[in-house]
Design a protein around this motif. Sequence first.
Motif, PDB file in Angstrom:
ATOM      1  N   ILE A 177      81.716  11.862 -64.052  1.00  0.00           N
ATOM      2  CA  ILE A 177      82.655  10.750 -63.826  1.00  0.00           C
ATOM      3  C   ILE A 177      83.699  10.664 -64.929  1.00  0.00           C
ATOM      4  CG2 ILE A 177      82.911   8.291 -63.286  1.00  0.00           C
ATOM      5  CD1 ILE A 177      80.038   7.934 -63.073  1.00  0.00           C
ATOM      6  N   PHE A 178      83.239  10.571 -66.175  1.00  0.00           N
ATOM      7  CA  PHE A 178      84.171  10.129 -67.216  1.00  0.00           C
ATOM      8  C   PHE A 178      85.136  11.219 -67.670  1.00  0.00           C
ATOM      9  CE2 PHE A 178      80.795   6.965 -67.205  1.00  0.00           C
ATOM     10  CZ  PHE A 178      81.587   5.924 -66.758  1.00  0.00           C
ATOM     11  N   LYS A 179      84.682  12.467 -67.746  1.00  0.00           N
ATOM     12  CA  LYS A 179      85.660  13.533 -68.075  1.00  0.00           C
ATOM     13  C   LYS A 179      86.731  13.606 -66.983  1.00  0.00           C
ATOM     14  CE  LYS A 179      83.159  16.672 -71.132  1.00  0.00           C
ATOM     15  NZ  LYS A 179      82.462  17.963 -71.182  1.00  0.00           N
ATOM     16  N   PRO A 180      86.344  13.624 -65.674  1.00  0.00           N
ATOM     17  CA  PRO A 180      87.396  13.665 -64.637  1.00  0.00           C
ATOM     18  C   PRO A 180      88.314  12.428 -64.666  1.00  0.00           C
ATOM     19  CG  PRO A 180      85.261  14.247 -63.683  1.00  0.00           C
ATOM     20  CD  PRO A 180      84.999  13.820 -65.092  1.00  0.00           C
ATOM     21  N   ILE A 181      87.765  11.240 -64.932  1.00  0.00           N
ATOM     22  CA  ILE A 181      88.640  10.050 -64.959  1.00  0.00           C
ATOM     23  C   ILE A 181      89.601  10.143 -66.157  1.00  0.00           C
ATOM     24  CG2 ILE A 181      88.752   7.523 -65.234  1.00  0.00           C
ATOM     25  CD1 ILE A 181      86.216   7.258 -63.643  1.00  0.00           C
ATOM     26  N   ALA A 182      89.067  10.601 -67.298  1.00  0.00           N
ATOM     27  CA  ALA A 182      89.927  10.734 -68.486  1.00  0.00           C
ATOM     28  C   ALA A 182      91.067  11.710 -68.198  1.00  0.00           C
ATOM     29  CB  ALA A 182      89.096  11.204 -69.680  1.00  0.00           C
ATOM     30  N   GLU A 183      90.726  12.809 -67.531  1.00  0.00           N
ATOM     31  CA  GLU A 183      91.769  13.807 -67.210  1.00  0.00           C
ATOM     32  C   GLU A 183      92.818  13.190 -66.275  1.00  0.00           C
ATOM     33  OE1 GLU A 183      88.643  17.458 -67.666  1.00  0.00           O
ATOM     34  OE2 GLU A 183      89.550  17.142 -65.685  1.00  0.00           O
ATOM     35  N   TRP A 184      92.351  12.398 -65.303  1.00  0.00           N
ATOM     36  CA  TRP A 184      93.273  11.745 -64.355  1.00  0.00           C
ATOM     37  C   TRP A 184      94.239  10.846 -65.127  1.00  0.00           C
ATOM     38  CZ3 TRP A 184      95.424   7.319 -62.747  1.00  0.00           C
ATOM     39  CH2 TRP A 184      95.911   7.231 -61.446  1.00  0.00           C
ATOM     40  N   ILE A 185      93.693  10.070 -66.062  1.00  0.00           N
ATOM     41  CA  ILE A 185      94.529   9.113 -66.807  1.00  0.00           C
ATOM     42  C   ILE A 185      95.575   9.858 -67.648  1.00  0.00           C
ATOM     43  CG2 ILE A 185      94.470   7.395 -68.691  1.00  0.00           C
ATOM     44  CD1 ILE A 185      91.846   6.354 -67.478  1.00  0.00           C
ATOM     45  N   VAL A 186      95.135  10.895 -68.337  1.00  0.00           N
ATOM     46  CA  VAL A 186      96.074  11.644 -69.189  1.00  0.00           C
ATOM     47  C   VAL A 186      97.131  12.327 -68.317  1.00  0.00           C
ATOM     48  CG1 VAL A 186      96.253  13.572 -70.810  1.00  0.00           C
ATOM     49  CG2 VAL A 186      94.397  11.895 -71.051  1.00  0.00           C
ATOM     50  N   ARG A 187      96.676  12.884 -67.179  1.00  0.00           N
ATOM     51  CA  ARG A 187      97.616  13.561 -66.261  1.00  0.00           C
ATOM     52  C   ARG A 187      98.687  12.592 -65.762  1.00  0.00           C
ATOM     53  NH1 ARG A 187      93.713  15.689 -63.274  1.00  0.00           N
ATOM     54  NH2 ARG A 187      94.001  14.337 -61.474  1.00  0.00           N
ATOM     55  N   HIS A 188      98.320  11.325 -65.637  1.00  0.00           N
ATOM     56  CA  HIS A 188      99.283  10.330 -65.132  1.00  0.00           C
ATOM     57  C   HIS A 188      99.999   9.596 -66.269  1.00  0.00           C
ATOM     58  CE1 HIS A 188      97.051  11.261 -61.495  1.00  0.00           C
ATOM     59  NE2 HIS A 188      98.057  10.752 -60.830  1.00  0.00           N
ATOM     60  N   GLY A 189      99.914  10.155 -67.462  1.00  0.00           N
ATOM     61  CA  GLY A 189     100.735   9.641 -68.562  1.00  0.00           C
ATOM     62  C   GLY A 189     100.070   8.585 -69.429  1.00  0.00           C
ATOM     63  N   GLY A 190      98.795   8.265 -69.181  1.00  0.00           N
ATOM     64  CA  GLY A 190      98.106   7.257 -70.001  1.00  0.00           C
ATOM     65  C   GLY A 190      97.652   7.837 -71.329  1.00  0.00           C
ATOM     66  N   THR A 191      97.431   6.957 -72.323  1.00  0.00           N
ATOM     67  CA  THR A 191      96.943   7.399 -73.636  1.00  0.00           C
ATOM     68  C   THR A 191      95.522   6.890 -73.821  1.00  0.00           C
ATOM     69  OG1 THR A 191      99.166   7.240 -74.513  1.00  0.00           O
ATOM     70  CG2 THR A 191      97.376   7.265 -76.135  1.00  0.00           C
ATOM     71  N   LEU A 192      94.604   7.805 -74.161  1.00  0.00           N
ATOM     72  CA  LEU A 192      93.206   7.418 -74.409  1.00  0.00           C
ATOM     73  C   LEU A 192      92.888   7.691 -75.863  1.00  0.00           C
ATOM     74  CD1 LEU A 192      91.382   9.031 -71.343  1.00  0.00           C
ATOM     75  CD2 LEU A 192      91.866   6.611 -71.702  1.00  0.00           C
ATOM     76  N   ARG A 193      92.396   6.672 -76.561  1.00  0.00           N
ATOM     77  CA  ARG A 193      92.045   6.876 -77.974  1.00  0.00           C
ATOM     78  C   ARG A 193      90.574   6.542 -78.154  1.00  0.00           C
ATOM     79  NH1 ARG A 193      96.307   3.648 -81.464  1.00  0.00           N
ATOM     80  NH2 ARG A 193      95.233   4.776 -83.137  1.00  0.00           N
ATOM     81  N   THR A 194      89.717   7.561 -78.277  1.00  0.00           N
ATOM     82  CA  THR A 194      88.287   7.308 -78.489  1.00  0.00           C
ATOM     83  C   THR A 194      87.982   7.346 -79.992  1.00  0.00           C
ATOM     84  OG1 THR A 194      87.891   9.650 -78.115  1.00  0.00           O
ATOM     85  CG2 THR A 194      87.491   8.179 -76.251  1.00  0.00           C
ATOM     86  N   GLY A 195      86.835   6.745 -80.363  1.00  0.00           N
ATOM     87  CA  GLY A 195      86.457   6.695 -81.774  1.00  0.00           C
ATOM     88  C   GLY A 195      87.360   5.776 -82.570  1.00  0.00           C
ATOM     89  N   VAL A 196      88.001   4.821 -81.894  1.00  0.00           N
ATOM     90  CA  VAL A 196      88.924   3.886 -82.555  1.00  0.00           C
ATOM     91  C   VAL A 196      88.461   2.469 -82.234  1.00  0.00           C
ATOM     92  CG1 VAL A 196      91.307   3.059 -82.625  1.00  0.00           C
ATOM     93  CG2 VAL A 196      90.853   5.499 -82.322  1.00  0.00           C
ATOM     94  N   LYS A 197      88.092   1.719 -83.277  1.00  0.00           N
ATOM     95  CA  LYS A 197      87.535   0.383 -83.035  1.00  0.00           C
ATOM     96  C   LYS A 197      88.592  -0.703 -83.216  1.00  0.00           C
ATOM     97  CE  LYS A 197      83.855  -2.724 -84.272  1.00  0.00           C
ATOM     98  NZ  LYS A 197      82.847  -3.168 -85.175  1.00  0.00           N
ATOM     99  N   ALA A 198      88.672  -1.592 -82.250  1.00  0.00           N
ATOM    100  CA  ALA A 198      89.527  -2.781 -82.413  1.00  0.00           C
ATOM    101  C   ALA A 198      88.729  -3.809 -83.212  1.00  0.00           C
ATOM    102  CB  ALA A 198      89.900  -3.339 -81.049  1.00  0.00           C
ATOM    103  N   THR A 199      89.389  -4.466 -84.158  1.00  0.00           N
ATOM    104  CA  THR A 199      88.647  -5.439 -84.980  1.00  0.00           C
ATOM    105  C   THR A 199      89.097  -6.874 -84.737  1.00  0.00           C
ATOM    106  OG1 THR A 199      90.191  -5.025 -86.781  1.00  0.00           O
ATOM    107  CG2 THR A 199      88.090  -3.832 -86.862  1.00  0.00           C
ATOM    108  N   ALA A 200      90.323  -7.083 -84.285  1.00  0.00           N
ATOM    109  CA  ALA A 200      90.784  -8.472 -84.083  1.00  0.00           C
ATOM    110  C   ALA A 200      91.989  -8.516 -83.168  1.00  0.00           C
ATOM    111  CB  ALA A 200      91.153  -9.102 -85.435  1.00  0.00           C
ATOM    112  N   VAL A 201      92.071  -9.597 -82.433  1.00  0.00           N
ATOM    113  CA  VAL A 201      93.272  -9.888 -81.646  1.00  0.00           C
ATOM    114  C   VAL A 201      94.124 -10.823 -82.499  1.00  0.00           C
ATOM    115  CG1 VAL A 201      94.058 -11.187 -79.626  1.00  0.00           C
ATOM    116  CG2 VAL A 201      92.172  -9.571 -79.397  1.00  0.00           C
ATOM    117  N   GLU A 202      95.389 -10.478 -82.724  1.00  0.00           N
ATOM    118  CA  GLU A 202      96.237 -11.333 -83.571  1.00  0.00           C
ATOM    119  C   GLU A 202      97.240 -12.082 -82.705  1.00  0.00           C
ATOM    120  OE1 GLU A 202      97.547  -9.500 -87.142  1.00  0.00           O
ATOM    121  OE2 GLU A 202      95.472  -8.982 -87.660  1.00  0.00           O
TER     122      GLU A 202
END
Length: 447
Positions: free
Chosen positions: A214-239
């Motif tokens: 599931i997730f590798k194919p969905i990630a590929e779909w998103i990147v192919r359609h111009g989306g940016t995926l950033r893994t290993g990156v933690k959000a710490t706060a909404v400002e």
Amino acid sequence: MAKVIIVGGGLAGLATAVKLLDAGIAVELIEKRDVLGGKTSSWVDADGDHIESGLHCYFRCYKELLPFFRHVGVYDNIRWKEHTFLIARPGGHHVRLHFPKIPAPLNGMVAFTNNDLFTLSEKLSNLLGLATTWIGTLDYIKTLDNMSFREWRVQHRIAEGVERKLWNAICLSLGFIGAEDMSARPMATIFHYFATVADASQFGTLDGSPNERIFKPIAEWIVRHGGTLRTGVKATAVELEHGGVAGVRLADGSLVRGDAYVLAAPVHSTRQLLPSSLRSIAYFNNLWKLRSVPTINVQLWFDRYVTTVDNFWFTSDACFSVFGDLALTSPLQYDHHGGSMVEMCVAPAAPFWQQSNSEIVEMCRRDLARLWPEVNGARLLKGTATRIPNSLYREEPGADRYRPDQRSPLTNLFLAGDWTAQDYMASMEGAVQSARRAADYVVQFLG
Ligand SMILES: Cc1cc2nc3c(=O)[nH]c(=O)nc-3n(C[C@H](O)[C@H](O)[C@H](O)COP(=O)(O)OP(=O)(O)OC[C@H]3O[C@@H](n4cnc5c(N)ncnc54)[C@H](O)[C@@H]3O)c2cc1C
């Protein structure tokens, strides 16, 4: 081009990204782990074995998840099983609740009566009790959130044996809490779907591991359609600024900015991200009223096949409530060592939390051997226990009213996730429904 920042790369975050890209909106998705998929994720350990966050089945009544899977090209990776609920009882006594190919609710009536799990009076009480959910609307079913499933079962005169032998295991499989703690609403919701659509209760499993299938194919779909995926990156706060969101602060100190923000993290993580000043608004303060439940997913590798059944099993007689041999159900990544890989979900998990992983593995092996005596003749090659302290939100009576709509009072902030308000219970379907609702609101907001 408008840009949306999405925090969380589980099904809700990924489905939101796909739906926004479809609408011509740019997305940047931030996921704190190295793998996508959240509670449905999987990864490879040092031995090369695929480890899962949880045992997952896909129901035919998932009316938004299945079209979403078709859209991103992974629907055919589901292997549909025979339309039968298998119940494992001690000593190798197995019960089949088979749904014949006839219209609902007749197929369910046959399944729940044509078996030797229940006595005659238990069967009758079950049919009469469930009838109210067959004829009730979903709006009526929402009103059942004021009582536990057990209270509802007693009120509808369903025999105690039916709960003990079947429905308690289903409560534990769906929400990781027993019939006495689970709200009547989610259970009545599934009864309603099962009774109105003939194949709603049929389920399938993935043909391999979630990451590969599931997730590798969905990630590929998103990147192919111009989306940016950033893994290993933690959000710490909404400002915040001027009554809206200014950006999302990341663990490295940087601030990512967009035109709108979707938080698609679990409820406990969402609370950590929000500034405490927002608790003065009831919408946000309600998030602190939702609790979470722990789960432990166990995988056991045996030196030989201990079953020939390509389906999942339910049981009321073990420390786990649902299990299956993934070497048979999901062979692509699990049938590679010439033996079974049995996976089970321990629920409730809290009583065992202090035990070591090896104690939990041995407890599961012992309980499995009581249900499947063949296990006694097999050698356990390896066992793993994956703990999720805050898994699903606790679907207890009264909790539903605190689940937030996906549109928050802050104009450019939206929430998604299985725990937010949607028709379904906390599930993969619920996550995708929440994503569609969040994406619709974002599109409306961005014009
Ligand atoms: C053991 C188990 C068995 C299950 N079985 C089934 C089943 O058979 N059928 C079914 O339909 N459902 C099942 N479920 C439920 C299903 O997995 C979930 O409902 C669904 O996956 C939730 O998706 P989500 O995107 O809402 O949340 P999540 O999957 O929790 O995704 C949230 C994501 O946000 C990320 N995140 C959190 N905080 C941050 C941060 N600060 N910065 C960046 N990222 C962050 C997380 O790492 C995670 O990837 C099961 C769940 C478990 C645990």
